[in-house]
Structure formats: structure tokens, C-alpha cells
Design an enzyme around this catalytic site. Structure first.
Site, PDB file in Angstrom:
ATOM      1  CD  GLU A 143      -1.227   0.198   3.687  1.00  0.00           C
ATOM      2  OE1 GLU A 143      -1.756   1.322   3.730  1.00  0.00           O
ATOM      3  OE2 GLU A 143      -1.431  -0.684   4.527  1.00  0.00           O
ATOM      4  CG  HIS A 175      -2.654  -6.887  10.109  1.00  0.00           C
ATOM      5  ND1 HIS A 175      -1.445  -6.428   9.669  1.00  0.00           N
ATOM      6  CD2 HIS A 175      -3.402  -5.790  10.404  1.00  0.00           C
ATOM      7  CE1 HIS A 175      -1.478  -5.104   9.670  1.00  0.00           C
ATOM      8  NE2 HIS A 175      -2.643  -4.698  10.118  1.00  0.00           N
ATOM      9  CB  CYS A 233      -2.424  -4.419   6.397  1.00  0.00           C
ATOM     10  SG  CYS A 233      -2.118  -2.834   7.160  1.00  0.00           S
TER      11      CYS A 233
END
Ligand code: ACO
Length: 455
Positions: free
Chosen positions: A86, A250, A120
Site C-alpha cells: 500500500e 496481522h 495491509c
């Protein structure tokens, strides 16, 4: 089913972290917040960051070249190369095409895949693409290489201590030691403005911190529920937290992950309160009404404490020491787990992974560790130097860290531009930006390798 290649999964793993970091306790002091907010409240110890010498291309060049060298992979062995990121420096030209500089000199241009973006989650989307390719009629027997990389920086304020930077490369193919469980993937995608980057001239996101936590936890609930349902459908058995050897998340910051393990326990409890009979009083609480319910959070974090210590904490080394690496965060968690265990402790393990990207897209899937102990040992041996590299990093005082971020903010999209920061601390084999010319073309160089290898 027999037509699919056997045991598709991860054959090799490589991780790159920046050589500079800021200490989170020093940052608390510098930012004038109460002592313990970043270190205990968020669970963060150190935060890796990049100067103007590194960008998304250099992070990816470094990790890909390092994987190819360390595992002796030839450019012609790669049939697909995907990048999930990103960190956008070009709205058209993919990072993947920049990486082709490592392949073109060998006459290798027949490599599928480009870049994938959704906060993410882009790395996981790239991984899913690569697995699909290996399980398709287009697969030609060559490896897929998935690269996840990001520079996570926030504007000054409460989100800044949840930054980080790094890259992970994963080589995929059949007969792997880390095998993706076929058919067991649960996905949740929804429109939300929790974290996004509408200002294309800035590296900083617009963040609604509280909403991002709610989105993360709701995605976790939904993916876990769906994952469990798929286990029932596929394997005709139920599953809960007790059955997993490791659960990796994550990790925007470590404390959220500890709460997430509690959340999985809460989900298990709502499915079957026999799992936690002492918590009966929470039986009527609804998942969607409890994201910020302190009593529920406290009770289930406490009830799952042992599970967290055993199944998740070993995967938090990179997250605590480097910070949120966005797309690489989950896979940095996998690396952390592997280097904290012996192969004999990992063989036969079931590892569950939860990937979250704001906006939002999330998936839960799992890996079974095959009894292919030589390949597993090979991965672990190759990652062995990471703890040393963490120690070898250079600590930068918060004032200089802040100045470095300000410089990035002013120059990350500037042309022409010649970076001014030193490369003295860079690890051998690190690619760095030499200049951006008047046509925004970027040029890189590489810190020489030591004669005995990377570091
Ligand atoms: N000692 C110990 N703990 C403390 C102290 C202290 N001195 N001071 C505060 N705390 C605790 C708080 O009680 C809080 O705990 P809790 O989470 O259990 O409630 C925690 O530290 C954080 O403090 P807050 O005041 O809630 O923090 P703030 O609102 O300032 O910022 C946030 C936190 C929202 C996570 C912010 O850093 C942020 O926006 N980060 C980016 C977004 C993000 O990472 N979202 C997660 C999912 S999306 C993604 O991956 C990008």
C-alpha cells in the site's frame, strides 16, 4: 482433486527490516504522553523506520535479491511474481516491473503477476493469486514469488507509534514444508472508511483509530465463524482455539493481538459455553455489541492468557521490535514464530493466520507444517540471523526520527531529487535510492555483500 499439485505452500521465506529504529519508551517521553502508553498500552518496544534513502522499490529489491541468493534460486525458476503493498509511489508503474531488473539481465521476462493493493491485505491477496496460479491450468512447474512490503508512517499524533517498515518474500510451490490447507479460507470484504490514503502526495493515511479497531475485531469474528463453518463442511468436525498450535495475526500493535486471542475465546464460548463454564454470565452478550465492552474483553483476555502465551506470543517478535509492517506484518509474524521454535516443535502443527486490511478486506486461513523436516530446517537456518540483525540496528533519538519523517514527507514524491541521508548503517546487500531524475525515474544502488554472504 488429484490433478492439483501436492502440498502447495511456502518453500522459502526471507525478511528485510530497516537498520534504524526509535525506542518506544524514548518516544513516549519525547511526545509527552504518559509513560507506558506505547510500551504497555500498545505493547510496542521499538519502531523501525526508513530515511529518504529507501522506498518501496528498494525494500522489494532487497528482499527478493536476498531470497534468490540465499536459496540459490535462478531467475528462470520463477514463473509468477506478485507484490502486495500500500506504499504507492507511482499510480501506473508497478513495483513488480521495477523488480524485473533482477530478471531481465538473464533473459527472463516471462513472469506473470503485478501489484495488488488494499491496505495491509494486499500481500494476502497476492498470496491467494499465486496459490491460484499454481493450482491452475496455466501453471508451468515454476515457482511463484510473493513479495509483501510497506513503509508504515503516520502524521504526528496518536497513530505515529503504530508505524514500522519491512518486507517479506515467500517462495511458493508444491511439496512445501508449510502447506496451505486446501479449501479452508474464510474471507470478509466490506466498504469502510477506517484507514485510507486519499492524499496521493503524502505517505500518511487518514485514520479513524477507534473505527479501525472495531472493523478489525468485527472482521476477525466473521472470518473465524466462517472458517469454523468450513472446517465442519470439509472435515466433518468442529474446531476451536484449543486445536490450533499457533494463531498469527496481522499486528498493528501487539496489545490488539492479545485482545484478539481473547476475542477468539469469546467466539468459542458463544458457540459452546462448556469451553469456559466460569464465564456463563456473558452468555447473552452479542458479538456485534461487545467490541469495546471492557468486562468481556478483560474476562476473555484473562481466560485465554495461556493460549496467547503459547500460540501467539512467539509470533510477535517482529511486531514488537519493528512495528506494523502493513502487508508484511502477518508474514513477519510467521517468520517470528519459525525462528522462535525448533523444527521438531513445529512438525505437524496447525497454524491459523488472520489477515486484515482496512477499507476493508480480511481472510482467515491455515497452514499445516509438513513432516518435510529438511526443508523446514533450511528455512529456519536461513532466517537465523534475524535476531542478530535486530540487535545490530542503530537506535536514533526521537528528535532525529521526527526530522527523518518530515524529510520523507517533503521529498517522497519530489523530482528531481537526490537523497541526503547516510547509508553507513545499512546492512550488506541493501538496495538504496541514488536519485530521482527530472522525469521521476528512480535509480538504485546496492550496499556490497560481505564476502561470506549477506550479513
Ligand atoms: N500505561 C499503560 N497503558 C496506557 C497508558 C499508560 N501510561 N496510557 C494509555 N494506555 C493504554 C490505554 O488505556 C489503551 O488501552 P486499551 O486499548 O486497552 O483501551 C491503550 O494504551 C492505547 O491508548 P489510547 O488512548 O486508546 O490510544 P489512542 O487512542 O491515542 O491511539 C490507536 C491508539 C487508535 C490504536 C492509534 O495508535 C491509531 O490510530 N493507530 C493506527 C490505526 C491502527 O493501527 N488500527 C488498528 C487496525 S487497522 C491497521 O492495521 C492500520
Amino acid at each position: 482433486m488429484d490433478k492439483w499439485p501436492k502440498d502447495v505452500g511456502i518453500l522459502a521465506l526471507e525478511l528485510y527490516i530497516p537498520s534504524l529504529y526509535v525506542d518506544q519508551a524514548e518516544l513516549e517521553d519525547y511526545d509527552g504522553v504518559s509513560s507506558g502508553k506505547y510500551t504497555i498500552g500498545l505493547g510496542q518496544q521499538k519502531m523501525g523506520f526508513c530515511t529518504d534513502r529507501e522506498d518501496i522499490n528498494s525494500l522489494c529489491l532487497t528482499v527478493v535479491q536476498k531470497l534468490m541468493e540465499n536459496y540459490n534460486i535462478k531467475p528462470q525458476d520463477i514463473g509468477r511474481l506478485e507484490v502486495g503493498t500500500e506504499t504507492i509511489i507511482d499510480k501506473s508503474k508497478s513495483v513488480k516491473t521495477v523488480l524485473m531488473q533482477l530478471f531481465e539481465p538473464f533473459g527472463v521476462t516471462d513472469i506473470e503477476g503485478v501489484d495488488t493493493t488494499n491496505a495491509c491485505y494486499g500481500g494476502t491477496a497476492a498470496l491467494i493469486n499465486a496459490i491460484s496460479w499454481i493450482e491452475s491450468s496455466y501453471w508451468n512447474g515454476r515457482y511463484a514469488l510473493v513479495v509483501t512490503a510497506d513503509i508504515a508512517v503516520y502524521a504526528k499524533g496518536s497513530a505515529r507509534p503504530t508505524g514500522g517498515a519491512g518486507s517479506v518474500a515467500m517462495l511458493l510451490g508444491p511439496n512445501a514444508p508449510l502447506v496451505f490447507d486446501r479449501g479452508l479460507r474464510a474471507t470478509y470484504v466490506k466498504h469502510a472508511y477506517d484507514f485510507y490514503k486519499p492524499d496521493l502526495t503524502s505517505e500518511y493515511p487518514v485514520v479513524d483509530g477507534k473505527l479501525s479497531i472495531q472493523c478489525y475485531l468485527s472482521a476477525l469474528d466473521i472470518c473465524y465463524g466462517l472458517y469454523k463453518k468450513k472446517v465442519v463442511e470439509k472435515q466433518n468436525t468442529t474446531v476451536n482455539l484449543n486445536e490450533f498450535d499457533a494463531v498469527i495475526f496481522h499486528t498493528p500493535y501487539c496489545k490488539l493481538v492479545q485482545k484478539s486471542v481473547g476475542r477468539l475465546a469469546f467466539n468459542d464460548f458463544l458457540d459452546n459455553s462448556d469451553n469456559y463454564p466460569e464465564l456463563e454470565k456473558f452468555k447473552k452478550v452479542k458479538l456485534e455489541e461487545s467490541y469495546f465492552d471492557r468486562d468481556v474483553e478483560k474476562a476473555f483476555v484473562q481466560a485465554s492468557k495461556e493460549a496467547f502465551t503459547k500460540k501467539t506470543q512467539p509470533s510477535l517478535l517482529m511486531a514488537a521490535q519493528v512495528g506494523n509492517m502493513y502487508t508484511s506484518s502477518l508474514y513477519g509474524g510467521l517468520v517470528s514464530l519459525l525462528i522462535n521454535k525448533k523444527p521438531s516443535e513445529l512438525i505437524g502443527n496447525k497454524i491459523v493466520l488472520f489477515s486484515y486490511g482496512s477499507g476493508l478486506a480480511a481472510s482467515m486461513f491455515s497452514i499445516t507444517v509438513n513432516n518435510n523436516s529438511d526443508s523446514l530446517q533450511n528455512i529456519i537456518t536461513n532466517l537465523n540471523d534475524i535476531k542478530t540483525r535486530l540487535e545490530q540496528r542503530q537506535k536514533i533519538e526521537p528528535k532525529k526520527f521526527e526530522a527523518s519523517l518530515e524529510l520523507r514527507q517533503e521529498t517522497s514524491h519530489k523530482a528531481p531529487y537526490e537523497p541526503v541521508s547516510s547509508i553507513d548503517s545499512f546492512f550488506p546487500g541493501t538496495y538504496y535510492l541514488v536519485k530521482v531524475d527530472e522525469m521521476f525515474r528512480r535509480f538504485y544502488n546496492r550496499v556490497p555483500l560481505l564476502t561470506n554472504g549477506y550479513s
